[in-house]
Design an enzyme around this catalytic site. Sequence first.
Site, PDB file in Angstrom:
ATOM      1  CB  SER A  25      43.700  27.609  68.018  1.00 13.95           C
ATOM      2  OG  SER A  25      44.063  26.564  67.177  1.00 13.95           O
ATOM      3  CG  HIS A  56      42.174  22.106  68.641  1.00 17.92           C
ATOM      4  ND1 HIS A  56      41.117  22.432  67.836  1.00 17.92           N
ATOM      5  CD2 HIS A  56      43.134  23.015  68.378  1.00 17.92           C
ATOM      6  CE1 HIS A  56      41.417  23.504  67.115  1.00 17.92           C
ATOM      7  NE2 HIS A  56      42.654  23.872  67.420  1.00 17.92           N
ATOM      8  CG  HIS A  78      43.802  21.928  61.958  1.00 22.32           C
ATOM      9  ND1 HIS A  78      43.875  21.406  63.226  1.00 22.32           N
ATOM     10  CD2 HIS A  78      43.380  23.210  62.092  1.00 22.32           C
ATOM     11  CE1 HIS A  78      43.497  22.328  64.091  1.00 22.32           C
ATOM     12  NE2 HIS A  78      43.190  23.434  63.436  1.00 22.32           N
ATOM     13  CE1 TYR A  80      47.943  21.504  62.022  1.00 18.63           C
ATOM     14  CE2 TYR A  80      46.812  23.318  60.941  1.00 18.63           C
ATOM     15  CZ  TYR A  80      47.181  22.651  62.094  1.00 18.63           C
ATOM     16  OH  TYR A  80      46.769  23.120  63.304  1.00 18.63           O
ATOM     17  CD  GLU A  81      45.444  17.944  63.431  1.00 18.41           C
ATOM     18  OE1 GLU A  81      45.455  17.069  64.308  1.00 18.41           O
ATOM     19  OE2 GLU A  81      44.519  18.769  63.305  1.00 18.41           O
ATOM     20  CB  ALA A 108      43.337  31.319  66.028  1.00 22.97           C
ATOM     21  CG  MET A 203      47.167  27.536  59.198  1.00 17.53           C
ATOM     22  SD  MET A 203      48.456  26.877  60.261  1.00 17.53           S
ATOM     23  CE  MET A 203      49.551  28.304  60.399  1.00 17.53           C
ATOM     24  CB  SER A 204      41.036  25.653  60.350  1.00 18.83           C
ATOM     25  OG  SER A 204      40.592  26.893  60.854  1.00 18.83           O
ATOM     26  CG  ASN A 227      48.894  36.512  64.159  1.00 18.10           C
ATOM     27  OD1 ASN A 227      48.306  35.513  64.566  1.00 18.10           O
ATOM     28  ND2 ASN A 227      49.277  36.661  62.903  1.00 18.10           N
ATOM     29  CG  HIS A 239      49.976  26.418  68.355  1.00 24.24           C
ATOM     30  ND1 HIS A 239      48.827  26.696  67.640  1.00 24.24           N
ATOM     31  CD2 HIS A 239      49.585  25.641  69.403  1.00 24.24           C
ATOM     32  CE1 HIS A 239      47.786  26.096  68.227  1.00 24.24           C
ATOM     33  NE2 HIS A 239      48.231  25.459  69.291  1.00 24.24           N
TER      34      HIS A 239
END
Length: 266
Positions: A25, A56, A78, A80-81, A108, A203-204, A227, A239
């Site tokens: 990202s 993306h 990902h 989560y998708e 990220a 998350m990846s 962050n 996001h």
Amino acid sequence: MSKASKHIRELLPDFSPEVAIILGSGLGGFAELVENATKISYRDLKGFPQAGVAGHAGQLICGTIGKTKIIVAQGRAHFYEHGDATVMDPVIKCFKQLGCHTLIVTNAAGGLNTDYNPGSVMIINDHINFSATSPLIGKEGNERFVGMADAYDPTIRERLMTIAEYENLDAYEGVYMWFTGPHFETPAEIRMAKMLGAEAVGMSTVPEVILARFYGMKVAGLSNITNLGAGLSDESLSHEHTMAMAGKGAKKIATILKAYLTEGAL
Ligand code: HPA
């Protein structure tokens, strides 16, 4: 050879990539550094996932940076998708079949080391798979029992750190911990992650790294710290916030990778 690999071979018969790069990202801009670029949409590659997250693009870019022939995945799918850790398998397998010896993953991430501000870069030296799944579930044969010590190639890591120090960029080495998302972590989870030895959360990345090791590729990973983890600062995470904060670290990652590839990948 998969249909996707064959399609790329037919389009670019003289192209033999050495290094594959997955852009996370906010890192899509790196694609502009690729010389002699040919773009191929994931839509034209059988088995490739469609990249569904804002930021993306969902295409491959084949070309060179300096001395290195590269293939860049602008956009990843990902866990989560889809709820499926194998979703990037066709992509990593295709890189291997085209001849890539190395996979470089970028992402990220939330930083846990408060000595480093958002905008810094973490060169991943190990990971914690906190998602209780593996992209190798369902594979057969003894090859599935992949060793994960030194999964992040020590020689490449050292080179990337040397470049980052030479360029005076805020970079440090650390452990990346994979949470499934798509929700952000709670402050309690961030405290736990710190206690367990992580210095970034995201998350990846981890499924792709396991797959690349399965296929016998060397791996490097870079996190763009957008962050601090939840509860470590007053910022509220989203996001949009990730994308808005991605620029600074993305530039540093582009500088590091450009220098690494220009000299010739290890
Ligand atoms: N947590 C998980 N993923 C992230 C974060 C975070 O704080 N920031 C960017 N991606």
